[in-house]
Design an enzyme around this catalytic site. Structure first.
Site, PDB file in Angstrom:
ATOM      1  N   ASP A  21       0.807  -1.240   0.000  1.00  0.00           N
ATOM      2  CA  ASP A  21       0.000   0.000   0.000  1.00  0.00           C
ATOM      3  C   ASP A  21       0.836   1.285   0.000  1.00  0.00           C
ATOM      4  O   ASP A  21       0.481   2.266   0.671  1.00  0.00           O
ATOM      5  CB  ASP A  21      -0.967   0.001   1.198  1.00  0.00           C
ATOM      6  N   CYS A  54      -2.244  -2.551   7.775  1.00  0.00           N
ATOM      7  CA  CYS A  54      -2.197  -3.485   6.633  1.00  0.00           C
ATOM      8  C   CYS A  54      -0.971  -4.386   6.643  1.00  0.00           C
ATOM      9  O   CYS A  54      -1.035  -5.534   6.198  1.00  0.00           O
ATOM     10  CB  CYS A  54      -2.302  -2.710   5.326  1.00  0.00           C
ATOM     11  N   LYS A  62      -6.605  -4.742  -3.116  1.00  0.00           N
ATOM     12  CA  LYS A  62      -7.204  -5.469  -1.990  1.00  0.00           C
ATOM     13  C   LYS A  62      -8.263  -4.601  -1.311  1.00  0.00           C
ATOM     14  O   LYS A  62      -8.028  -3.425  -1.030  1.00  0.00           O
ATOM     15  CB  LYS A  62      -6.112  -5.893  -1.003  1.00  0.00           C
TER      16      LYS A  62
HETATM   17  N1  TIU Z   1      -2.647   0.277   4.317  1.00  0.00           N
HETATM   18  C1  TIU Z   1      -3.120   0.485   5.518  1.00  0.00           C
HETATM   19  O1  TIU Z   1      -2.451   0.275   6.522  1.00  0.00           O
HETATM   20  N2  TIU Z   1      -4.394   1.023   5.608  1.00  0.00           N
HETATM   21  C2  TIU Z   1      -4.831   1.797   6.655  1.00  0.00           C
HETATM   22  O2  TIU Z   1      -5.993   2.187   6.685  1.00  0.00           O
HETATM   23  N3  TIU Z   1      -3.890   2.147   7.600  1.00  0.00           N
HETATM   24  C3  TIU Z   1      -4.072   3.021   8.644  1.00  0.00           C
HETATM   25  O3  TIU Z   1      -3.156   3.103   9.467  1.00  0.00           O
HETATM   26  N4  TIU Z   1      -5.171   3.769   8.715  1.00  0.00           N
END
Ligand code: TIU
Length: 226
Positions: free
Chosen positions: A24, A162, A129
């Protein structure tokens, strides 16, 4: 077999059965006006790891590892976004709403693209995802199986959301995982540190961890010698 000086003890891998999973690293989490920032977070900590992730990817490419990139991304009709996820909390704008980089966390929008410094190269695997974990409701497991992957070297954002969820999913599926400590980040440095500690506790109950500096000296020649 290549050996990395990791915690809680050495991590061993073979390039042909190992993938880097970069989680991400998209504008929605790293740049102003994205999903992360709309949740009220300070993006500086996550933006700071971009050069480390770039170095890790370059290292993995040189070793011939399989490279996987994930994006937290919903379909434009949000049919894969549970209302509970969209409605949670009190953000200024919600998933699917228009923001400065297009609709938040929606596939194909400018904010959903991986930042250019760590963007996928042609031929690398990209997984969209809908959840925090990269295995949930995706083809990641099938892709890794098709490539004969047994071990994952993991980086990205955010450490306790994530990245951690994906590591736990991978661990339950039998993968041996190494989290690269300084190529992952949280909006909260204390959560980052505590997550590393809990994941590698109890003899590596979820995964190993190591800083990037222990990986970069490793070259293909070392595998030939070992
Ligand atoms: N990629 C991921 O970690 N998504 C989140 O929403 N992370 C947060 O820390 N909000």
């Amino acid at each position: 077999m290549i050996t990395i000086d990791a915690l809680p003890y050495e991590f061993r891998f073979e390039p042909e059965s190992t993938a880097i999973v970069s989680i991400d690293m998209q504008r929605d989490f790293i740049e102003p006006g994205g999903f992360g920032a709309t949740l009220g977070n300070d993006i500086r900590h996550v933006a700071a790891i971009v050069p480390k992730v770039a170095a890790l990817l370059a290292w993995g490419r040189a070793l011939g590892l399989t490279i996987v990139h994930t994006r937290e991304a919903h379909l434009p009709d949000l049919s894969d976004c549970p209302p509970a996820k969209r409605l949670r909390g009190n953000p200024k704008i919600r998933i699917g709403d228009p923001g400065p980089m297009g609709r938040l966390l929606v596939r194909g929008e400018p904010g959903n693209q991986i930042v250019p410094q760590v963007a996928p190269l042609p031929g690398e695997l990209v997984v969209d995802k809908p959840g925090k974990g990269a295995f949930y409701a995706t083809a990641l497991g099938a892709m890794l199986e098709a490539h004969g992957i047994k071990r994952l070297i993991v980086c990205g954002v955010t450490t306790e959301v994530c990245v951690q969820t994906t590591l736990r999913e991978a661990n339950d599926r039998g993968y041996e995982c190494l989290l690269v400590e300084d190529a992952a980040a949280s909006y909260f440095p204390q959560f980052h540190a505590q997550t590393l500690e809990m994941l590698r506790s109890q003899g590596g109950i979820v995964c190993w961890t190591a800083p990037l500096s222990t990986l970069l000296p490793v070259t293909l020649e070392m595998e030939v010698r070992s």
